[in-house]
Motif scaffolding. Structure first.
Motif, PDB file in Angstrom:
ATOM      1  N   ILE A   1       0.704  -1.185   0.126  1.00 50.31           N
ATOM      2  CA  ILE A   1      -0.468  -0.244   0.049  1.00 50.31           C
ATOM      3  C   ILE A   1       0.613   1.743   0.034  1.00 50.31           C
ATOM      4  N   ALA A   2       0.753   2.136  -0.077  1.00 49.47           N
ATOM      5  CA  ALA A   2       0.777   3.546  -0.664  1.00 49.47           C
ATOM      6  C   ALA A   2      -0.213   4.234  -0.465  1.00 49.47           C
ATOM      7  N   VAL A   3       0.308   6.056  -0.093  1.00 43.63           N
ATOM      8  CA  VAL A   3      -1.027   6.655  -0.433  1.00 43.63           C
ATOM      9  C   VAL A   3       0.465   8.717  -0.827  1.00 43.63           C
ATOM     10  N   ALA A   4      -0.605   8.691  -2.225  1.00 40.23           N
ATOM     11  CA  ALA A   4       0.042   9.951  -2.452  1.00 40.23           C
ATOM     12  C   ALA A   4      -1.159  10.725  -2.029  1.00 40.23           C
ATOM     13  N   GLU A   5      -0.875  12.247  -2.699  1.00 39.99           N
ATOM     14  CA  GLU A   5      -1.878  12.863  -2.425  1.00 39.99           C
ATOM     15  C   GLU A   5      -1.843  13.605  -3.876  1.00 39.99           C
ATOM     16  N   LYS A   6      -3.156  14.344  -3.785  1.00 36.24           N
ATOM     17  CA  LYS A   6      -3.326  14.957  -5.220  1.00 36.24           C
ATOM     18  C   LYS A   6      -2.984  16.813  -5.148  1.00 36.24           C
ATOM     19  N   LYS A   7      -2.368  17.550  -5.777  1.00 34.98           N
ATOM     20  CA  LYS A   7      -2.363  18.895  -5.490  1.00 34.98           C
ATOM     21  C   LYS A   7      -3.956  19.867  -4.577  1.00 34.98           C
ATOM     22  N   VAL A   8      -3.279  20.211  -3.745  1.00 38.04           N
ATOM     23  CA  VAL A   8      -4.353  20.548  -2.483  1.00 38.04           C
ATOM     24  C   VAL A   8      -4.426  22.213  -2.640  1.00 38.04           C
ATOM     25  N   ARG A   9      -5.382  23.166  -3.120  1.00 34.81           N
ATOM     26  CA  ARG A   9      -6.051  24.516  -2.527  1.00 34.81           C
ATOM     27  C   ARG A   9      -6.870  25.200  -1.511  1.00 34.81           C
ATOM     28  N   ILE A  10      -6.490  25.691   0.018  1.00 35.02           N
ATOM     29  CA  ILE A  10      -7.006  25.752   0.871  1.00 35.02           C
ATOM     30  C   ILE A  10      -6.994  27.334   0.931  1.00 35.02           C
ATOM     31  N   ARG A  11      -8.890  28.156   0.971  1.00 33.24           N
ATOM     32  CA  ARG A  11      -8.484  29.328   1.377  1.00 33.24           C
ATOM     33  C   ARG A  11      -9.676  29.227   2.314  1.00 33.24           C
ATOM     34  N   ILE A  12      -9.310  30.233   3.538  1.00 31.85           N
ATOM     35  CA  ILE A  12     -10.374  30.488   4.194  1.00 31.85           C
ATOM     36  C   ILE A  12     -10.620  31.749   4.737  1.00 31.85           C
TER      37      ILE A  12
END
Length: 207
Positions: free
Chosen positions: A196-207
């Motif tokens: 098992i491995a985990v990758a993450e997509k690019k994320v944009r968080i705005r508050i």
């Protein structure tokens, strides 16, 4: 006019790990108190009244993360891709056990996963299909040639190379499924003969 953490989480495409903790954040804001947040990614924008960055992650009232620990309200961005490698005939139950062990060992929140990925040799594996179907994940399958195009440093295995034609399946598949600017978050782990491995997509968080 008061910041609603659950509505904000929904707009950021986050799952709420502990819905029962929402009331602590909302209650503090309604009482005129300030709350603090922490995040494992950059957060852009100006925080609304009563919301401010935490001086330290363990001081946060709510936190954005894929690896929740502590007593904060945890918001889980749905940006993770699960890369999977397994032997032919691996059952859904065995995959589920391996995945549960992986999540427990790494404090990983399964709510963050949006899809799974593997090599095309596993496309007709009923156990893998059933495992992903139970979680509501679509799957991406890649040829060995496509997996070899993945960019990055990967855990190489001569045995896997001899069987599949590529030195690593789970990490490379996760990276490709994460898309442009995706990154490997958790490298290959072997759990009960499931990798098992985990990758993450690019994320944009705005508050």
């Amino acid at each position: 006019g008061v910041f609603a953490v659950d509505e904000w989480a929904r707009r950021q495409n986050c799952a709420v790990a502990e819905p029962e903790r929402i009331r602590y954040v909302s209650g503090a804001l309604l009482a005129g108190q300030s709350v603090c947040y922490a995040a494992d990614w950059a957060v852009s924008g100006t925080p609304p009244a009563g919301v401010e960055p935490a001086a330290a992650a363990d001081r946060a009232d709510f936190a954005l993360t894929l690896t929740p620990t502590g007593e904060a309200l945890h918001l889980i961005p749905r940006i993770a891709v699960l890369g999977v490698g397994c032997k032919r005939g691996t059952t859904a139950e065995k995959l589920e056990t391996a995945f549960a062990a992986f999540c427990a060992e790494h404090h990983f929140a399964p709510q963050g996963i949006v899809r799974a990925a593997s090599i095309d040799l596993k496309k007709d594996e009923p156990g893998l299909a059933a495992f992903c179907r139970a979680h509501g994940w679509e799957m991406d399958f890649y040829t060995a040639a496509a997996l070899r195009t993945a960019k990055g440093r990967f855990t190489s295995s001569g045995f896997v190379q001899s069987i599949t034609g590529v030195d690593n399946v789970c990490e490379r598949a996760a990276i490709l499924a994460a898309g442009e600017d995706g990154r490997l978050l958790m490298p290959k782990q072997c759990m009960n003969r499931v990798t098992i491995a985990v990758a993450e997509k690019k994320v944009r968080i705005r508050i």
